[in-house]
Scaffold this motif. Sequence first.
Motif, PDB file in Angstrom:
ATOM      1  N   VAL A 259      88.283 -92.675  19.689  1.00 16.82           N
ATOM      2  CA  VAL A 259      88.411 -91.343  20.296  1.00 16.82           C
ATOM      3  C   VAL A 259      89.903 -91.067  20.461  1.00 16.82           C
ATOM      4  CG1 VAL A 259      86.181 -91.305  21.460  1.00 16.82           C
ATOM      5  CG2 VAL A 259      88.105 -92.348  22.601  1.00 16.82           C
ATOM      6  N   GLU A 260      90.319 -89.870  20.043  1.00 19.96           N
ATOM      7  CA  GLU A 260      91.756 -89.582  20.038  1.00 19.96           C
ATOM      8  C   GLU A 260      92.014 -88.080  19.998  1.00 19.96           C
ATOM      9  OE1 GLU A 260      95.750 -90.903  17.511  1.00 19.96           O
ATOM     10  OE2 GLU A 260      93.775 -91.677  16.981  1.00 19.96           O
ATOM     11  N   TYR A 261      92.917 -87.644  20.854  1.00 21.47           N
ATOM     12  CA  TYR A 261      93.341 -86.248  20.889  1.00 21.47           C
ATOM     13  C   TYR A 261      94.174 -85.928  19.664  1.00 21.47           C
ATOM     14  CZ  TYR A 261      95.874 -82.083  22.568  1.00 21.47           C
ATOM     15  OH  TYR A 261      96.426 -80.843  22.708  1.00 21.47           O
ATOM     16  N   ASN A 262      93.989 -84.712  19.149  1.00 18.73           N
ATOM     17  CA  ASN A 262      94.766 -84.242  18.006  1.00 18.73           C
ATOM     18  C   ASN A 262      95.206 -82.815  18.317  1.00 18.73           C
ATOM     19  OD1 ASN A 262      95.286 -82.846  15.431  1.00 18.73           O
ATOM     20  ND2 ASN A 262      94.568 -84.729  14.448  1.00 18.73           N
ATOM     21  N   ALA A 263      96.488 -82.658  18.607  1.00 22.42           N
ATOM     22  CA  ALA A 263      96.987 -81.365  19.094  1.00 22.42           C
ATOM     23  C   ALA A 263      96.751 -80.232  18.096  1.00 22.42           C
ATOM     24  CB  ALA A 263      98.473 -81.476  19.435  1.00 22.42           C
ATOM     25  N   ALA A 264      97.022 -80.500  16.816  1.00 24.17           N
ATOM     26  CA  ALA A 264      96.857 -79.449  15.808  1.00 24.17           C
ATOM     27  C   ALA A 264      95.399 -79.019  15.696  1.00 24.17           C
ATOM     28  CB  ALA A 264      97.376 -79.934  14.460  1.00 24.17           C
ATOM     29  N   ALA A 265      94.500 -80.007  15.651  1.00 20.78           N
ATOM     30  CA  ALA A 265      93.072 -79.695  15.565  1.00 20.78           C
ATOM     31  C   ALA A 265      92.587 -79.013  16.828  1.00 20.78           C
ATOM     32  CB  ALA A 265      92.272 -80.973  15.310  1.00 20.78           C
ATOM     33  N   ALA A 266      93.069 -79.471  17.984  1.00 18.75           N
ATOM     34  CA  ALA A 266      92.664 -78.869  19.250  1.00 18.75           C
ATOM     35  C   ALA A 266      93.067 -77.394  19.301  1.00 18.75           C
ATOM     36  CB  ALA A 266      93.283 -79.624  20.419  1.00 18.75           C
ATOM     37  N   ASP A 267      94.325 -77.124  18.956  1.00 22.09           N
ATOM     38  CA  ASP A 267      94.820 -75.738  19.009  1.00 22.09           C
ATOM     39  C   ASP A 267      94.038 -74.837  18.061  1.00 22.09           C
ATOM     40  OD1 ASP A 267      96.678 -76.506  20.874  1.00 22.09           O
ATOM     41  OD2 ASP A 267      98.369 -76.561  19.476  1.00 22.09           O
ATOM     42  N   GLN A 268      93.796 -75.327  16.849  1.00 20.53           N
ATOM     43  CA  GLN A 268      93.055 -74.509  15.887  1.00 20.53           C
ATOM     44  C   GLN A 268      91.626 -74.290  16.351  1.00 20.53           C
ATOM     45  OE1 GLN A 268      94.211 -72.876  12.997  1.00 20.53           O
ATOM     46  NE2 GLN A 268      92.221 -71.916  13.372  1.00 20.53           N
ATOM     47  N   SER A 269      91.003 -75.329  16.917  1.00 21.14           N
ATOM     48  CA  SER A 269      89.617 -75.189  17.374  1.00 21.14           C
ATOM     49  C   SER A 269      89.515 -74.199  18.525  1.00 21.14           C
ATOM     50  CB  SER A 269      89.051 -76.553  17.783  1.00 21.14           C
ATOM     51  OG  SER A 269      89.593 -76.994  19.017  1.00 21.14           O
ATOM     52  N   ILE A 270      90.489 -74.221  19.407  1.00 21.67           N
ATOM     53  CA  ILE A 270      90.497 -73.278  20.535  1.00 21.67           C
ATOM     54  C   ILE A 270      90.587 -71.850  20.015  1.00 21.67           C
ATOM     55  CG2 ILE A 270      91.845 -72.473  22.516  1.00 21.67           C
ATOM     56  CD1 ILE A 270      92.600 -75.484  22.936  1.00 21.67           C
ATOM     57  N   SER A 271      91.451 -71.655  19.022  1.00 27.01           N
ATOM     58  CA  SER A 271      91.558 -70.330  18.401  1.00 27.01           C
ATOM     59  C   SER A 271      90.242 -69.936  17.739  1.00 27.01           C
ATOM     60  CB  SER A 271      92.689 -70.343  17.362  1.00 27.01           C
ATOM     61  OG  SER A 271      92.762 -69.121  16.669  1.00 27.01           O
ATOM     62  N   ASP A 272      89.586 -70.890  17.080  1.00 27.41           N
ATOM     63  CA  ASP A 272      88.306 -70.610  16.424  1.00 27.41           C
ATOM     64  C   ASP A 272      87.231 -70.226  17.434  1.00 27.41           C
ATOM     65  OD1 ASP A 272      89.585 -71.272  14.089  1.00 27.41           O
ATOM     66  OD2 ASP A 272      88.528 -73.170  13.783  1.00 27.41           O
ATOM     67  N   VAL A 273      87.224 -70.925  18.577  1.00 30.76           N
ATOM     68  CA  VAL A 273      86.250 -70.616  19.622  1.00 30.76           C
ATOM     69  C   VAL A 273      86.459 -69.197  20.147  1.00 30.76           C
ATOM     70  CG1 VAL A 273      85.565 -71.155  22.003  1.00 30.76           C
ATOM     71  CG2 VAL A 273      85.846 -72.999  20.335  1.00 30.76           C
ATOM     72  N   ARG A 274      87.711 -68.841  20.372  1.00 32.65           N
ATOM     73  CA  ARG A 274      87.972 -67.502  20.907  1.00 32.65           C
ATOM     74  C   ARG A 274      87.570 -66.414  19.911  1.00 32.65           C
ATOM     75  NH1 ARG A 274      93.378 -65.335  24.140  1.00 32.65           N
ATOM     76  NH2 ARG A 274      92.247 -63.607  25.158  1.00 32.65           N
ATOM     77  N   VAL A 275      87.896 -66.617  18.641  1.00 37.17           N
ATOM     78  CA  VAL A 275      87.522 -65.653  17.626  1.00 37.17           C
ATOM     79  C   VAL A 275      86.001 -65.550  17.514  1.00 37.17           C
ATOM     80  CG1 VAL A 275      87.562 -65.185  15.141  1.00 37.17           C
ATOM     81  CG2 VAL A 275      89.645 -65.892  16.305  1.00 37.17           C
ATOM     82  N   PHE A 276      85.333 -66.680  17.559  1.00 39.04           N
ATOM     83  CA  PHE A 276      83.868 -66.696  17.472  1.00 39.04           C
ATOM     84  C   PHE A 276      83.250 -65.921  18.646  1.00 39.04           C
ATOM     85  CE2 PHE A 276      79.895 -68.783  18.836  1.00 39.04           C
ATOM     86  CZ  PHE A 276      79.103 -68.567  17.718  1.00 39.04           C
ATOM     87  N   LEU A 277      83.691 -66.204  19.860  1.00 42.08           N
ATOM     88  CA  LEU A 277      83.150 -65.517  21.021  1.00 42.08           C
ATOM     89  C   LEU A 277      83.437 -64.032  20.981  1.00 42.08           C
ATOM     90  CD1 LEU A 277      83.970 -68.088  23.856  1.00 42.08           C
ATOM     91  CD2 LEU A 277      81.700 -67.479  22.999  1.00 42.08           C
ATOM     92  N   ARG A 278      84.630 -63.682  20.537  1.00 44.49           N
ATOM     93  CA  ARG A 278      84.974 -62.267  20.436  1.00 44.49           C
ATOM     94  C   ARG A 278      84.073 -61.574  19.424  1.00 44.49           C
ATOM     95  NH1 ARG A 278      90.964 -61.918  19.346  1.00 44.49           N
ATOM     96  NH2 ARG A 278      91.096 -62.448  21.568  1.00 44.49           N
ATOM     97  N   GLY A 279      83.760 -62.271  18.337  1.00 46.94           N
ATOM     98  CA  GLY A 279      82.892 -61.687  17.330  1.00 46.94           C
ATOM     99  C   GLY A 279      81.475 -61.490  17.832  1.00 46.94           C
ATOM    100  N   VAL A 280      81.000 -62.401  18.700  1.00 45.35           N
ATOM    101  CA  VAL A 280      79.643 -62.304  19.215  1.00 45.35           C
ATOM    102  C   VAL A 280      79.551 -61.308  20.373  1.00 45.35           C
ATOM    103  CG1 VAL A 280      77.781 -63.579  20.369  1.00 45.35           C
ATOM    104  CG2 VAL A 280      79.050 -64.653  18.502  1.00 45.35           C
ATOM    105  N   PHE A 281      80.517 -61.397  21.306  1.00 42.31           N
ATOM    106  CA  PHE A 281      80.446 -60.624  22.545  1.00 42.31           C
ATOM    107  C   PHE A 281      81.411 -59.441  22.583  1.00 42.31           C
ATOM    108  CE2 PHE A 281      79.027 -64.802  24.656  1.00 42.31           C
ATOM    109  CZ  PHE A 281      77.698 -64.486  24.449  1.00 42.31           C
ATOM    110  N   GLY A 282      82.374 -59.415  21.662  1.00 47.34           N
ATOM    111  CA  GLY A 282      83.352 -58.346  21.687  1.00 47.34           C
ATOM    112  C   GLY A 282      84.284 -58.424  22.877  1.00 47.34           C
ATOM    113  N   ASN A 283      84.488 -59.642  23.385  1.00 44.79           N
ATOM    114  CA  ASN A 283      85.306 -59.812  24.596  1.00 44.79           C
ATOM    115  C   ASN A 283      86.665 -60.423  24.261  1.00 44.79           C
ATOM    116  OD1 ASN A 283      85.075 -59.531  27.547  1.00 44.79           O
ATOM    117  ND2 ASN A 283      85.590 -61.700  27.534  1.00 44.79           N
TER     118      ASN A 283
END
Length: 283
Positions: A259-283
């Motif tokens: 198990v290991e933190y990966n800053a680049a992957a974490a940052d990109q995944s966070i951006s992906d989550v926000r885009v996904f939620l915005r696409g579903v909820f428009g928020n």
Amino acid sequence: MRLFKKVVCVAGLCIVSYLYVVHADAGQPVQLESAPVKPTPFQERIAQQNGQVLKVVPGTPLNGYLTRPPGEGLFPAIVALHGCSGLFPSVKQTWSERLSSWGYVVLVVDSFSTRGIRETCDRSLLADRVYDAYGALDFLSKYSFVDPQRIALMGFSAGGTTTLEAVQLGGAEQLMERKFKAAIAYYPNCSAANGDMMVPTLILIGELDDWTPAKKCQEMMAQRGGKGSAVQLDVFKGARHAFASPGFKTGTEDYGHRVEYNAAAADQSISDVRVFLRGVFGN
């Protein structure tokens, strides 16, 4: 609970009154219950054939932590499920604050403390957690500042596996009156899922994950029957299990897995989550 002073002036006469207003502050402890366990139509049919009547199993008391954005709402909301090791700050605090800053109410569910469980990493998935998720959905839907039509389920590791199970077509969702509107699963075990989900679903997993392998999720995607909603699989190059958890900046072995933190992957995944939620909820 906070005390507010209200001044009302009419025709030069001013009246001062005080109002107590209850707010759900960051990480406010709350008590809820898992959804009751209802027999499936198949179980009921078999029971009737045998002259039996199956009873509904009452929900289990649970602890949770509620975080909300400032303002009156209506806000979309997220139910968050922790991993097999229990509540980590990355879920209880970091993700709650992040999602709240994006305009979401967040309910982090503690599936272990009231059951006397410390962790489940060395055993099979706790099946009751699907009902924890739906109990949290019912609980959130009753708040006046939550939009009950815009609630998503989000889980991490074992919680991500539960998330997929909770929204898979033909599963527990068919027994529930309320439904989630979207699902997000970080590093889930995809081997038990068929990929047909009732709601838009985002799966985020590391390329080098040796605990919940990305290959299983890729195989799941390949065998999808095409039913249900869209499923998006994001595989992060060079990332391992728990790549979005800052607590693992120093990689370690956990139950025989890296198990290991990966800053680049974490940052990109966070951006992906926000885009996904915005696409579903428009928020």
